[in-house]
Design an enzyme around this catalytic site. Structure first.
Site, PDB file in Angstrom:
ATOM      1  N   GLU A  31       1.051  -1.031   0.534  1.00 54.04           N
ATOM      2  CA  GLU A  31       0.130   0.169   0.174  1.00 54.04           C
ATOM      3  C   GLU A  31       1.011   1.150   0.413  1.00 54.04           C
ATOM      4  OE1 GLU A  31      -3.851   0.899  -0.061  1.00 54.04           O
ATOM      5  OE2 GLU A  31      -2.415   3.078  -0.210  1.00 54.04           O
ATOM      6  N   GLY A 143      -8.024   0.213  -6.238  1.00 51.41           N
ATOM      7  CA  GLY A 143      -9.136   1.205  -6.634  1.00 51.41           C
ATOM      8  C   GLY A 143      -9.255   2.325  -7.049  1.00 51.41           C
ATOM      9  N   ALA A 180     -25.424  15.414  -8.758  1.00 52.61           N
ATOM     10  CA  ALA A 180     -25.745  14.982  -7.286  1.00 52.61           C
ATOM     11  C   ALA A 180     -25.805  13.688  -7.450  1.00 52.61           C
ATOM     12  CB  ALA A 180     -26.980  15.443  -8.129  1.00 52.61           C
ATOM     13  N   GLY A 181     -24.871  13.399  -7.195  1.00 46.75           N
ATOM     14  CA  GLY A 181     -24.607  11.621  -6.873  1.00 46.75           C
ATOM     15  C   GLY A 181     -24.461  11.280  -5.792  1.00 46.75           C
ATOM     16  N   LEU A 185     -24.711  14.626  -2.573  1.00 49.18           N
ATOM     17  CA  LEU A 185     -25.568  14.993  -1.538  1.00 49.18           C
ATOM     18  C   LEU A 185     -25.284  14.827  -0.699  1.00 49.18           C
ATOM     19  CD1 LEU A 185     -28.508  12.965  -3.875  1.00 49.18           C
ATOM     20  CD2 LEU A 185     -27.787  15.118  -3.997  1.00 49.18           C
ATOM     21  N   ASP A 307     -12.822  -1.498  -7.242  1.00 44.30           N
ATOM     22  CA  ASP A 307     -13.317  -0.117  -8.295  1.00 44.30           C
ATOM     23  C   ASP A 307     -12.223  -0.960  -8.893  1.00 44.30           C
ATOM     24  OD1 ASP A 307     -14.818   1.110  -6.283  1.00 44.30           O
ATOM     25  OD2 ASP A 307     -13.575   2.462  -6.198  1.00 44.30           O
ATOM     26  N   MET A 313     -18.783   1.014  -7.695  1.00 44.50           N
ATOM     27  CA  MET A 313     -17.592   1.029  -6.507  1.00 44.50           C
ATOM     28  C   MET A 313     -18.051   1.912  -5.142  1.00 44.50           C
ATOM     29  SD  MET A 313     -14.909   3.784  -9.642  1.00 44.50           S
ATOM     30  CE  MET A 313     -14.071   3.202 -10.647  1.00 44.50           C
ATOM     31  N   HIS A 439     -42.388  -4.960  16.980  1.00 44.50           N
ATOM     32  CA  HIS A 439     -42.801  -3.636  17.161  1.00 44.50           C
ATOM     33  C   HIS A 439     -42.902  -2.903  18.448  1.00 44.50           C
ATOM     34  CE1 HIS A 439     -46.421  -0.832  16.798  1.00 44.50           C
ATOM     35  NE2 HIS A 439     -47.065  -1.261  18.544  1.00 44.50           N
TER      36      HIS A 439
HETATM   37  P1  NAI Z   1     -21.836   9.545  -9.465  1.00 44.51           P
HETATM   38  O1  NAI Z   1     -21.883   8.685 -10.326  1.00 44.51           O
HETATM   39  O2  NAI Z   1     -22.794   8.981  -7.827  1.00 44.51           O
HETATM   40  O3  NAI Z   1     -22.861  10.931  -9.176  1.00 44.51           O
HETATM   41  C1  NAI Z   1     -22.203  12.272 -10.530  1.00 44.51           C
HETATM   42  C2  NAI Z   1     -22.994  13.175 -10.984  1.00 44.51           C
HETATM   43  O4  NAI Z   1     -22.271  13.735 -11.725  1.00 44.51           O
HETATM   44  C3  NAI Z   1     -24.866  12.416 -11.871  1.00 44.51           C
HETATM   45  O5  NAI Z   1     -25.277  12.707 -11.592  1.00 44.51           O
HETATM   46  C4  NAI Z   1     -23.948  12.468 -12.937  1.00 44.51           C
HETATM   47  O6  NAI Z   1     -24.613  13.085 -14.376  1.00 44.51           O
HETATM   48  C5  NAI Z   1     -23.410  14.254 -12.846  1.00 44.51           C
HETATM   49  N1  NAI Z   1     -22.096  14.800 -14.244  1.00 44.51           N
HETATM   50  C6  NAI Z   1     -21.099  14.350 -15.105  1.00 44.51           C
HETATM   51  N2  NAI Z   1     -20.875  15.353 -15.651  1.00 44.51           N
HETATM   52  C7  NAI Z   1     -21.511  16.531 -15.425  1.00 44.51           C
HETATM   53  C8  NAI Z   1     -21.579  17.743 -15.386  1.00 44.51           C
HETATM   54  N3  NAI Z   1     -20.946  18.202 -16.913  1.00 44.51           N
HETATM   55  N4  NAI Z   1     -22.329  18.370 -14.842  1.00 44.51           N
HETATM   56  C9  NAI Z   1     -22.946  18.281 -14.140  1.00 44.51           C
HETATM   57  N5  NAI Z   1     -23.061  17.484 -13.753  1.00 44.51           N
HETATM   58  C10 NAI Z   1     -22.499  16.160 -14.064  1.00 44.51           C
HETATM   59  O7  NAI Z   1     -20.851   9.645  -8.712  1.00 44.51           O
HETATM   60  P2  NAI Z   1     -19.614  10.781  -7.516  1.00 44.51           P
HETATM   61  O8  NAI Z   1     -20.722  11.007  -6.320  1.00 44.51           O
HETATM   62  O9  NAI Z   1     -19.054  11.776  -7.687  1.00 44.51           O
HETATM   63  O10 NAI Z   1     -19.689   9.498  -6.496  1.00 44.51           O
HETATM   64  C11 NAI Z   1     -18.711   8.496  -6.487  1.00 44.51           C
HETATM   65  C12 NAI Z   1     -18.452   6.871  -7.031  1.00 44.51           C
HETATM   66  O11 NAI Z   1     -18.057   6.773  -5.458  1.00 44.51           O
HETATM   67  C13 NAI Z   1     -19.866   6.604  -7.060  1.00 44.51           C
HETATM   68  O12 NAI Z   1     -19.562   4.838  -7.530  1.00 44.51           O
HETATM   69  C14 NAI Z   1     -20.397   6.369  -5.819  1.00 44.51           C
HETATM   70  O13 NAI Z   1     -21.376   5.118  -5.395  1.00 44.51           O
HETATM   71  C15 NAI Z   1     -19.194   5.781  -4.813  1.00 44.51           C
HETATM   72  N6  NAI Z   1     -20.106   6.449  -3.798  1.00 44.51           N
HETATM   73  C16 NAI Z   1     -20.683   5.544  -2.683  1.00 44.51           C
HETATM   74  C17 NAI Z   1     -21.145   6.596  -1.545  1.00 44.51           C
HETATM   75  C18 NAI Z   1     -22.035   5.420  -1.289  1.00 44.51           C
HETATM   76  O14 NAI Z   1     -22.624   4.372  -0.472  1.00 44.51           O
HETATM   77  N7  NAI Z   1     -22.549   5.769   0.421  1.00 44.51           N
HETATM   78  C19 NAI Z   1     -20.660   7.440  -1.251  1.00 44.51           C
HETATM   79  C20 NAI Z   1     -20.071   8.166  -2.045  1.00 44.51           C
HETATM   80  C21 NAI Z   1     -19.270   7.635  -3.091  1.00 44.51           C
END
Ligand code: NAI
Length: 460
Positions: A31, A143, A180-181, A185, A307, A313, A439
């Protein structure tokens, strides 16, 4: 004893290392970071959840206590202490992984690993020394890292990724989140709760792409009520620092000016700077390592997990793959059920999902039934003052088998575990509905949603 070398000490790599040691391999894990645990532990899942918890307590003490008849004096924020607690949580857990590897006699090497040919790896340590390693089996678990977009100039301060957003030294007045992924959020919620004005810019006409639309729309409504300002249908063309401010320009819109910009537009696999070209290991067009169902790459004795290969991921998916991959190498029967990997977004309320969405069922022409039950009809939700949200169960119209479960509401991330177990055992909605649920618990919401697929919910 056969030897196994693992590149990467994140959830895929360190879990694979522990399982390999259990199975009798002479195991080494390389690592490059001083701390084990990968993105998840150092700059991902764990620190973000620590911040979500602290910021939620801050918001609840300012706005929710009175509802419970608890009156407190003025509540103040000590951001430095809040950030230090997050760091303490991370440090404690990374040391825990150190301990687990030691306990299992896994040799740990700190340095950047690079293939020099099939079966041959060279590791460069922080002090510049190199050493050569070889093993009977080599598992790549390096990763992913945040991706960006052309036109976005990340300076690591005003414009940065999730890594910087875990440690802003002061609450930004205005934070613009691009994407807004999950990451957008969760971290957008943290800083909004701590007092920032948060604007979330998203290319699509919806948030949380890939999640069930009905649930994502509900999330947008609830998070909007908390102050997140969603700008949907905004295609970001550039983001750069101008006069000490972050300026985000979207196609056909006025520029948005911010104190900080968080770029959260997805992640890319760490398959560069690994010397993979010296091995003949094949990548797919998205730069991920191609593997067969036993995680074997195109070169014998070389495997990949987490990943760096296809699939969501997510830390828990990577862990499952780590265990299964090593079990296959040992001649056992590894198994990952990709149809039942849950996804959880840890906003308030939480959003959790497993299996097919309603959109996917429509698209594939699968006949389905749908059962929805609202938190507001559950006794425990009222006792908790957490009545926002709903659970939705999708079943096959003729067999009644559960095909998907989607929840938005308090503790959805914990509730989804029951749905994962049910789906793993191929349960029908009737199976789930006939199980006794204590319950008063939020789990009764799932039972009622299962009944609702047959129009038999008892409390709505
Ligand atoms: P994401 O893929 O979830 O969301 C990225 C967002 O950016 C999408 O809604 C997309 O439409 C938007 N986007 C792309 N190009 C754009 C543009 N030019 N202008 C405006 N919006 C645009 O990716 P995120 O949130 O970065 O997460 C990355 C990875 O990490 C994901 O695979 C997620 O599963 C993982 N993750 C998981 C978490 C959990 O399990 N709670 C927490 C954080 C990340």
């Amino acid at each position: 004893m056969p030897s196994l070398l693992i590149l990467g000490g994140g959830p895929a790599g360190y879990v694979a290392a522990i399982r390999a040691a259990q199975l009798g391999f002479t195991t080494t894990c390389v690592e490059r970071e001083p701390a084990l645990g990968g993105t998840c532990l150092r700059v991902g899942c764990i620190p973000s959840k620590a911040l979500l918890e602290s910021s939620e307590i801050y918001t609840a003490s300012r706005h929710a206590l009175e509802r419970h008849g608890v009156l407190a004096g003025p509540v103040q924020l000590d951001l430095a202490r809040l950030l230090k607690r997050k760091d303490d949580v991370v440090n404690g857990l990374t040391k825990g992984i150190d301990g687990l590897l030691k306990k299992n006699n896994v040799t740990r090497i700190e340095g950047h690993a690079r293939f020099t040919g099939p079966g041959a790896v060279s590791v460069t340590t922080a002090s510049g020394e190199t050493r050569s390693l070889s093993a009977d089996h080599i598992v790549v678990a390096t990763g992913s890292r945040p991706s960006s977009l052309p036109g976005i100039e990340i300076d690591g301060s005003i414009i940065g990724t999730s890594t910087e957003a875990l440690s802003y030294p002061s609450v930004p007045e205005h934070l613009v989140v691009i994407g807004a992924g999950y990451i957008g959020l969760e971290l957008g919620s943290v800083w909004a709760r701590l007092g920032a004005k948060v604007t979330v810019v998203e290319y699509l006409d919806r948030i949380l792409p890939g999640m069930d639309r009905e649930i994502a729309d509900e999330a947008q409504k609830l998070l909007g009520r908390q102050g997140l300002d969603f700008r949907l249908g905004h295609k970001v063309q550039s983001a750069r620092v101008e006069d000490g401010k972050g300026v985000v320009r979207c196609e056909g819109r006025d520029p948005i000016i911010a104190d900080r910009v968080l770029v959260a537009v997805g992640r890319v696999p760490n398959t560069q700077e690994l010397g993979l070209e010296t091995t003949g290991i094949q990548l797919d067009p998205r730069g991920r390592i191609e593997v067969d169902p036993h995680f074997r790459t195109s070169v014998a004795g070389h495997y990949a997990i987490g990943d760096v290969i296809k699939g969501p991921m997510l830390a828990h998916k990577a862990e499952e793959e780590g265990v299964a991959c090593v079990e296959f190498i040992a001649g056992k029967h590894g198994h990952v059920d990709y149809d039942t990997i849950p996804g959880v977004c840890y906003t308030h309320p939480e959003i959790a999902s497993v299996g097919k969405t309603e959109e996917q069922l429509k698209e594939s022409g699968t006949p389905y039934k749908k059962g929805v039950f609202h938190y507001r009809a559950n006794g425990r939700a009222h006792a908790l003052a957490e009545t926002d949200g709903r659970a939705k169960i999708l079943t096959h119209a003729t067999t009644d088998r559960i095909l998907g479960v989607h929840i938005i509401g308090a503790r959805a991330g914990d509730l989804i575990a029951e749905a994962v177990v049910a789906m793993s055992f191929h349960a029908s909605a009737e199976d789930l509905a006939r199980c006794s649920h204590a319950h008063p618990t939020l789990a009764e919401i799932l039972k009622e949603a299962a009944l609702a697929t047959d129009g038999r919910a008892l409390h709505s």
